[in-house]
Write an enzyme that holds these catalytic residues in place. Structure first.
Site, short mmCIF file in Angstrom:
data_model
loop_
_atom_site.label_atom_id
_atom_site.label_comp_id
_atom_site.label_asym_id
_atom_site.label_seq_id
_atom_site.Cartn_x
_atom_site.Cartn_y
_atom_site.Cartn_z
CB ILE A 43 -20.37 16.37 16.58
CG1 ILE A 43 -19.73 15.15 15.90
CG2 ILE A 43 -20.87 17.37 15.56
CD1 ILE A 43 -20.73 14.28 15.17
CB ILE B 282 -4.56 4.92 17.12
CG1 ILE B 282 -5.35 3.64 16.81
CG2 ILE B 282 -5.32 5.80 18.11
CD1 ILE B 282 -6.66 3.85 16.07
CE LYS C 191 -7.64 10.98 28.70
NZ LYS C 191 -6.92 11.85 29.65
CE LYS D 210 -7.94 1.08 7.63
NZ LYS D 210 -8.15 -0.18 6.88
N GLY E 205 -15.36 6.58 13.92
CA GLY E 205 -16.56 6.94 14.67
C GLY E 205 -17.71 5.98 14.42
CD GLU E 206 -20.37 7.01 11.03
OE1 GLU E 206 -21.28 6.59 11.74
OE2 GLU E 206 -20.35 8.18 10.59
#
Lengths: 327, 706
Positions: free
Chosen positions: B456, B595, B599, B667, B670-671
């Protein structure tokens, strides 16, 4: 949205004749507001006369008067070299309106003709005297945070949404209007109306008339000026309160001043009493505060917009302060 | 045209900016027809009549569907069940409810015909007033979540220093740029193809199968590109079912794209919230009690709850914590998770209260947080799998220039502007689910990975490609990740920041397996163990090898508490005369393990901060309780931040792997990019002005009158 007929002409006279013939016809220029209104069912013209090809896009300074064709786009006007140099207040007002994309399409005449952004006006299932006379006012007793504090009536407390028009009122512009009977000229400040008992009428343009140009007399208000728009986000938001301020200063004394406010009334609101007070006085914060206080005579809140009673004078003071500090 | 693409670039970036990427509404099927919804104009009651005569005789109209001529959906024939059964009821549950679908040969004709449908109702009294409904909450015996108590309830009340405040938030709408909708094509033998806007192609497939009682294999769901979801596309909404119904009924493909105003009433929202936080501490700054009671809004016809009080249970080291969460059923459409879901709502209240307490104690809010930072999870009494909060505080505070902050509010003035600094923490479950991935390693040097997951926007394909690239030493431009197709190996919906962990683990397992197969083949054909897979495959006359792996959900939840953390630092400027707030600096620090894709991870954090500015300063869906209708249901009046509202955003990652969570050590994030952000802004506004705004959004009027 209903099916409608679409016509286009490049001749002013033809456009006027077409409009005069048909009570359900309307002009379309940029269409940035009209098309929304049609989609929402707020207005349902049966005939659209596209005037984008009329020869009304000139901007020229002649005999100390700036003449602006009514079909000049908002961005073309804001970027015009004469406007930037001689009428920078108008440039600022224009740049405060809408978004870059809308300003590219929206015309000067269309900007004047845009309708209020009151949410009740846009929803055909809710009461709105402006949309449907006699149906009531949804904003009174409802969401009226954006609404008017001056010149309101029991029928309507909507505001005119334009920034450009606030600048034009401050600059004492005039409007040239054509019809099949010829041309007439009125002061810009008399173009828009207060709601009174006929909120369905936003302005004094008569049926069959076309705005052809604006005229602004040359002035010395291009040094100490500011257009301050207070809004909920930095761009593409209508004014909570906006102020157009321009000062002509001689040794710290105000020899000429123009003040107008947006977001507070059904029309651009000129602050004549404040201007009169400031003329001949020192450009001090104390005098600005006194002028701002004078401007608020007769202001009335409707609950959610009570904050404008504080925001409006503060915005006047800040606009004058910034205007003074320029040069 | 050529584009420079380096391995960190978004794999679909060029497709997206050049228009090559195809979104659901862009698919042109032969004989496509267009649906337009008719919506209720009352808030509660019963539809007595629907007159479709005029609409049906309008040019191009194929039919008008409503409860009067409902096409049969076997799953809807069964009694009960809470999801609203579209066209199976004459009840109106909310204003703007879809009650009929006009289908015509063009969108314009369907739009026009929809205006000709005349509906009569029997109106009933309704209630949409959230805050008023809370007043007698106890008497109403509201549903919610079980209360949580650790130690003594309401211990804050007897603390040396206590604060007790109420924090409120309005309804927010997801409103991604892409409007919601679906294309449904019901063909012979009950074979159905849909082009959907969904965060879960498998979930959409299951939802349609469930309503129409046909095998899942009959349904092909395609959703390769999604123009933003933020949670609203986690569910297959009644309007999508209605479109499938229409296609089945008309035996033609039907496309539905809702209008912007319909985005406010039929595809969920972030519910309004009313939260009371009581906080107690000793004079030297040790928290002794936290009580967090939250009320959220739900619908009368479906229930929705979320984790508003979750973080309060473990974020700070307090012996005594108790939380309560209730939902208030209103005659409004049902909410759904919106980015950062309930945690973002809860964080605003908790992190504002923490700041209020720091101020009451005359402590630097960073010192106060550090002092009460728990070593282990105080709720579960187990260690965190990883947590680098103190380092995050240190890095972020240095970057924003926290040392310039004055503890006394209103101390820094720059002309007409007051300047302040604020900080807040965000946290979200670092969960991992079960997903399958198929890997096809080819002798032409390429790798194809397939999974029925979604993207998304976070850059799923990019992240997965990088995982595989590092494990197999294949350049990313030789790797293709296929997703958004229900026929691919199953994966869960994209939500809850779990995709990278869940699907990524399966990608990891696939790559490890492929690597060992290549090694075996190499050994069998007497090749060096380090031989290139292309050579190994060629030597073995294999055009390709393939493997499918299913990752399992993380089994170490008993032993470790697994969360991602974020610390948001903001500097704001507040205009003394106009009350305008400008966020002038942002430093967001992510503590979310290794990470994988620097980017797109940074982009995630930037997007979260922008959403956070909206939550803090501008976003509010206004519903007039007299009519039950929204008054700002458009993009001009519902204010999402514009570029001019957003300063440059500094993103810092701790970037330390957490191998307890998954083999990548990564981990989800997005939230956390959004959670906590609004609190940081509110705290900064207080630091700038001394005005504590406890009601979002912080608009100029509230600052002026604060």
């Amino acid at each position: 949205m209903i099916n409608f007929q679409y016509l286009r002409t490049s001749v002013v006279k033809t456009a006027l004749n077409l409009l005069a013939k048909d009570p359900k016809a309307t002009f379309i220029a940029g269409g940035t507001n009209l098309v929304d209104l049609m989609k929402r069912g707020v207005t349902a013209p049966e005939k659209l006369i596209d005037i984008n090809h009329l020869p009304l896009k000139q901007i020229e300074l002649k005999n100390n008067v700036l003449r602006i064709g009514a079909l000049t786009s908002n961005s073309a006007l804001a970027e015009n070299a004469i406007v930037k140099e001689k009428f920078p207040l108008l440039m600022l007002a224009l740049q405060s309106g809408a978004s870059a994309q809308l300003r590219n399409v929206a015309t000067v005449g269309g900007n004047m003709m845009q309708r209020t952004r009151c949410g009740y006006f846009y929803d055909t299932t809710m009461p709105c005297n402006k949309r449907q006379p006699g149906s009531g006012c949804g904003a009174i007793g409802g969401y009226n945070r954006m609404h008017a504090i001056f010149g309101t009536s029991e029928a309507c407390i909507a505001v005119h949404p334009s920034d450009m028009c606030v600048g034009l009122v401050a600059l004492e512009a005039q409007v040239v209007i054509a019809s099949t009977k010829g041309e007439r000229k009125i002061n810009f400040i008399d173009f828009h109306r207060l709601a009174g008992t006929t909120p369905e009428k936003d302005n004094n343009l008569q049926k069959g008339e076309l705005i052809v140009r604006l005229e602004i007399p040359l002035n010395n208000l291009n040094k100490n000026f500011h257009y301050l728009k207070v809004r909920d986000r930095s761009s593409y938001a209508f004014a909570l309160v906006s102020v157009a301020a321009a000062l002509e200063l001689k040794d710290g004394v105000i020899s000429n001043v123009r003040l107008a406010m947006g977001g507070v009334a059904h029309k651009p609101w000129r602050l004549t009493a404040s201007e009169n007070f400031l003329k001949g006085k020192q450009a001090t914060i104390a005098n600005f505060e006194a002028a701002a206080k004078l401007a608020m005579n007769g202001a009335k809140g409707f609950g959610e917009n009570d904050f404008k009673l504080k925001l409006a004078p503060n915005t006047i003071i800040e606009a004058l302060t910034v205007a003074k500090a320029k040069a | 045209m050529e584009f420079f693409v380096d391995e960190n670039d978004r794999v679909d970036g060029v497709d997206k900016v050049t228009g090559k990427a195809k979104y659901f509404a862009e698919y042109q099927l032969p004989g496509l027809t267009y649906g337009v919804l008719v919506t209720s104009t009352i808030t509660k009651g019963k539809i007595t009549t629907i007159d479709t005569k005029l609409a049906k005789s309008a040019p191009g109209v194929l039919d008008v569907l409503s409860h009067l001529n409902k096409p049969v959906a076997a799953g809807y024939e069964q009694a009960g069940g809470s999801p609203m059964k579209i066209f199976y009821t004459d009840q109106v549950f909310f204003n703007g409810q879809p009650i009929a679908l006009v289908v015509a040969d063009t969108f314009e004709r369907a739009t026009y015909a929809a205006t000709l449908v005349k509906v009569n109702y029997e109106k009933e009294a309704f209630n949409t007033d959230f805050e008023n409904s809370i007043k007698d909450a106890k008497a109403k015996k509201l549903q919610g979540q079980p209360p949580y108590i650790r130690g003594v309830a309401d211990a804050y009340k007897t603390a040396e220093v206590k604060i007790e405040q109420i924090y409120t938030m309005p309804v927010e709408t997801h409103n991604p740029m892409e409007l919601h909708g679906i294309i449904a094509d019901w063909c012979a033998n009950d074979q159905v193809t849909v082009y959907a806007k969904t965060q879960g192609v498998k979930a959409a497939q299951a939802a349609i199968a469930n309503v129409f009682k046909i095998p899942q294999e009959n349904i092909q769901v395609n959703s390769e590109f999604v123009g933003g979801g933020f949670g609203m596309a986690l569910k297959t909404w009644p309007i999508e079912i209605a479109t499938v119904m229409a296609s089945k009924h008309l035996k033609k493909p039907v496309k539905l794209v809702v209008t912007r105003d319909q985005m406010f009433t039929m595809v969920g929202n972030r519910p309004a919230a009313y939260q009371k936080v009581g906080l107690g501490a000793t004079k030297d700054g040790k928290i002794t009690g936290i009580t967090h009671t939250a009320f959220g809004q739900t619908a009368t016809y479906e229930n929705f709850t979320e984790g508003v009080v979750n973080m309060t249970k473990f974020m700070y080291d307090s012996e005594n914590v108790n939380t309560n969460y209730y939902v208030v059923p209103l005659d409004m459409s049902v909410p759904i998770w919106m980015r950062g879901p309930g945690e973002a709502t809860g964080a605003f209240a908790l992190e504002s209260a923490i700041d209020e307490m720091a101020h009451a104690l005359d402590m630097d809010p960073l010192d106060f947080r550090m002092k009460n930072d728990p070593e282990i999870d105080p709720a579960k009494k187990i260690p965190f799998s990883s947590k680098n909060i103190k380092e995050a505080y240190k890095l972020g505070s240095a970057k924003i220039g926290w040392s310039n902050r004055k503890n006394k509010p209103g101390s820094i003035v720059d002309g007409a502007w007051q300047i302040g600094y604020g900080v807040s923490i965000g946290v979200f479950n670092a969960s991992r689910g079960r997903a399958s991935v198929k890997g096809i390693l080819k002798a032409d040097g390429t790798l194809v990975l397939q999974s029925a997951t979604s993207d998304i926007g976070p850059g799923t394909g990019t992240g997965m490609g990088l995982i595989a690239s590092r494990l197999l030493n294949i350049p990313t431009n030789k790797i293709t990740f296929e997703l958004g197709d229900s026929s691919l190996p199953p994966a869960p919906s994209q939500g809850g920041s779990a995709t990278l962990s869940t699907v990524g683990t399966a990608v990891n397992d696939v790559c490890v397996s492929l690597k060992s197969t290549i090694a075996e083949l190499a050994a069998n054909s007497n090749m060096d163990a380090t031989s290139n897979f292309v050579d190994v495959l060629k030597k073995n006359n294999l055009p390709m090898i393939e493997v499918t792996k299913q990752s399992q959900s993380n089994q170490q939840g008993k032993d470790y508490s697994m969360y991602s953390f974020s610390i948001h630092f903001v500097q704001v400027k507040v205009h003394q005369l106009t009350g305008v707030v400008k966020v002038s600096k942002i430093v967001s620090v992510g503590d979310s393990g290794k990470i994988v894709s620097p980017k797109t991870a940074r982009s995630q954090m930037i997007g979260g901060a922008v959403g956070g500015i909206g939550m803090a300063l501008t976003e509010e869906a206004l519903l007039d309780n007299r009519y039950g209708r929204y008054v700002n249901n458009n993009f001009a009046d519902y204010h999402v931040p514009v570029h001019a509202d957003v300063p440059e955003i500094d993103v810092i990652f701790i970037d330390k792997p957490d191998f307890i969570v998954n083999p990548m050590g990564a981990k989800g994030m997005g939230e956390i990019a959004l959670i906590g952000f609004a609190g940081a802004v509110a705290n900064a506004v207080f630091n700038a002005t001394g005005k504590r705004i406890r009601s979002l959004p912080i608009t100029p009027d509230k600052v002026l009158e604060g």
